[in-house]
Motif scaffolding. Structure first.
Motif, PDB file in Angstrom:
ATOM      1  N   ASP A  63      -7.431  -2.102  -5.226  1.00 19.90           N
ATOM      2  CA  ASP A  63      -5.777  -2.370  -5.327  1.00 19.90           C
ATOM      3  C   ASP A  63      -5.379  -2.493  -6.904  1.00 19.90           C
ATOM      4  O   ASP A  63      -6.022  -3.282  -7.650  1.00 19.90           O
ATOM      5  CB  ASP A  63      -5.264  -3.524  -4.544  1.00 19.90           C
ATOM      6  CG  ASP A  63      -5.141  -3.243  -3.149  1.00 19.90           C
ATOM      7  OD1 ASP A  63      -5.162  -2.144  -2.775  1.00 19.90           O
ATOM      8  OD2 ASP A  63      -5.179  -4.251  -2.326  1.00 19.90           O
ATOM      9  N   GLU A  77       0.905  -1.149  -0.059  1.00 23.05           N
ATOM     10  CA  GLU A  77      -0.152   0.067  -0.148  1.00 23.05           C
ATOM     11  C   GLU A  77       0.851   1.196  -0.041  1.00 23.05           C
ATOM     12  O   GLU A  77       1.865   1.090   0.492  1.00 23.05           O
ATOM     13  CB  GLU A  77      -0.802   0.007   1.334  1.00 23.05           C
ATOM     14  CG  GLU A  77      -2.146  -1.270   1.231  1.00 23.05           C
ATOM     15  CD  GLU A  77      -2.861  -0.969   0.059  1.00 23.05           C
ATOM     16  OE1 GLU A  77      -3.184   0.110  -0.421  1.00 23.05           O
ATOM     17  OE2 GLU A  77      -3.679  -1.827  -0.313  1.00 23.05           O
ATOM     18  N   PRO A  78       0.488   2.480  -0.589  1.00 19.42           N
ATOM     19  CA  PRO A  78      -0.834   2.499  -1.294  1.00 19.42           C
ATOM     20  C   PRO A  78      -0.741   2.098  -2.681  1.00 19.42           C
ATOM     21  O   PRO A  78       0.488   2.376  -3.280  1.00 19.42           O
ATOM     22  CB  PRO A  78      -1.131   3.876  -1.371  1.00 19.42           C
ATOM     23  CG  PRO A  78       0.259   4.507  -1.183  1.00 19.42           C
ATOM     24  CD  PRO A  78       0.834   3.603  -0.357  1.00 19.42           C
ATOM     25  N   ASN A  79      -1.664   1.389  -3.178  1.00 20.12           N
ATOM     26  CA  ASN A  79      -1.620   1.122  -4.639  1.00 20.12           C
ATOM     27  C   ASN A  79      -2.925   1.064  -5.107  1.00 20.12           C
ATOM     28  O   ASN A  79      -3.570   0.318  -5.688  1.00 20.12           O
ATOM     29  CB  ASN A  79      -0.978  -0.441  -5.175  1.00 20.12           C
ATOM     30  CG  ASN A  79      -1.791  -1.765  -4.197  1.00 20.12           C
ATOM     31  OD1 ASN A  79      -2.499  -1.305  -3.239  1.00 20.12           O
ATOM     32  ND2 ASN A  79      -1.696  -2.651  -4.961  1.00 20.12           N
ATOM     33  N   ASP A  80      -3.751   2.190  -4.786  1.00 16.75           N
ATOM     34  CA  ASP A  80      -5.172   2.392  -4.880  1.00 16.75           C
ATOM     35  C   ASP A  80      -5.580   3.174  -6.055  1.00 16.75           C
ATOM     36  O   ASP A  80      -6.826   3.300  -6.470  1.00 16.75           O
ATOM     37  CB  ASP A  80      -5.632   3.398  -3.631  1.00 16.75           C
ATOM     38  CG  ASP A  80      -5.255   2.633  -2.294  1.00 16.75           C
ATOM     39  OD1 ASP A  80      -5.193   1.432  -2.212  1.00 16.75           O
ATOM     40  OD2 ASP A  80      -5.060   3.308  -1.298  1.00 16.75           O
ATOM     41  N   ASP A 118     -10.020   1.318   2.035  1.00 16.51           N
ATOM     42  CA  ASP A 118      -9.209   0.658   0.900  1.00 16.51           C
ATOM     43  C   ASP A 118     -10.188  -0.336   0.194  1.00 16.51           C
ATOM     44  O   ASP A 118     -10.241  -1.414   0.526  1.00 16.51           O
ATOM     45  CB  ASP A 118      -8.019   0.104   1.451  1.00 16.51           C
ATOM     46  CG  ASP A 118      -7.155  -0.547   0.253  1.00 16.51           C
ATOM     47  OD1 ASP A 118      -7.325  -0.117  -0.787  1.00 16.51           O
ATOM     48  OD2 ASP A 118      -6.415  -1.596   0.582  1.00 16.51           O
TER      49      ASP A 118
END
Length: 122
Positions: A48, A17-20, A45
């Protein structure tokens, strides 16, 4: 016809994270499996993203398993245009043919519940 070499690594690693969104997508190698959580920590969250570099044109298969979650998985082109998607509640396989070589994205989306997932792109 399958143009990809299956890169069997046998390893499972956790999502970072973060890979939002597209700009923070975590790199994912073909044949490598990743695990992550959605709506757990933090509870906001719900997405992803993973960036995959395809070595050549051919069939791409995304396998997703959601545990405690329901939602969707998506494949996108490098310009963030959606290629295809499917709903996930348990184990699901999504396939797309003739995407082309280069960068694509996979997205895990939560629509209900909270829990973990695994993704693998071949």
């Amino acid at each position: 016809m399958l143009f990809f070499l299956c890169l069997i690594s046998g390893s499972l690693w956790a999502d970072v994270e973060p890979n939002d969104d597209f700009t923070t997508a975590t790199p994912l190698e073909l044949g490598e499996q990743v695990s992550g959580t959605l709506f757990v920590d933090p509870e906001s969250d719900s997405n992803d993203y993973y960036a995959i570099n395809l070595p050549e044109n051919g069939l791409v298969t995304l396998t997703a398993e959601y545990d405690g979650l329901s939602g969707f998985v998506y494949l996108y082109r490098s310009n963030q245009v959606q290629i295809t998607n499917t709903s996930v509640n348990g184990v699901t396989t999504l396939s797309a043919d003739c995407i082309g070589e280069g960068l694509i994205y996979a997205r895990a989306l939560r629509t209900g519940g909270s829990g973990s997932y695994t993704l693998q792109v071949d």
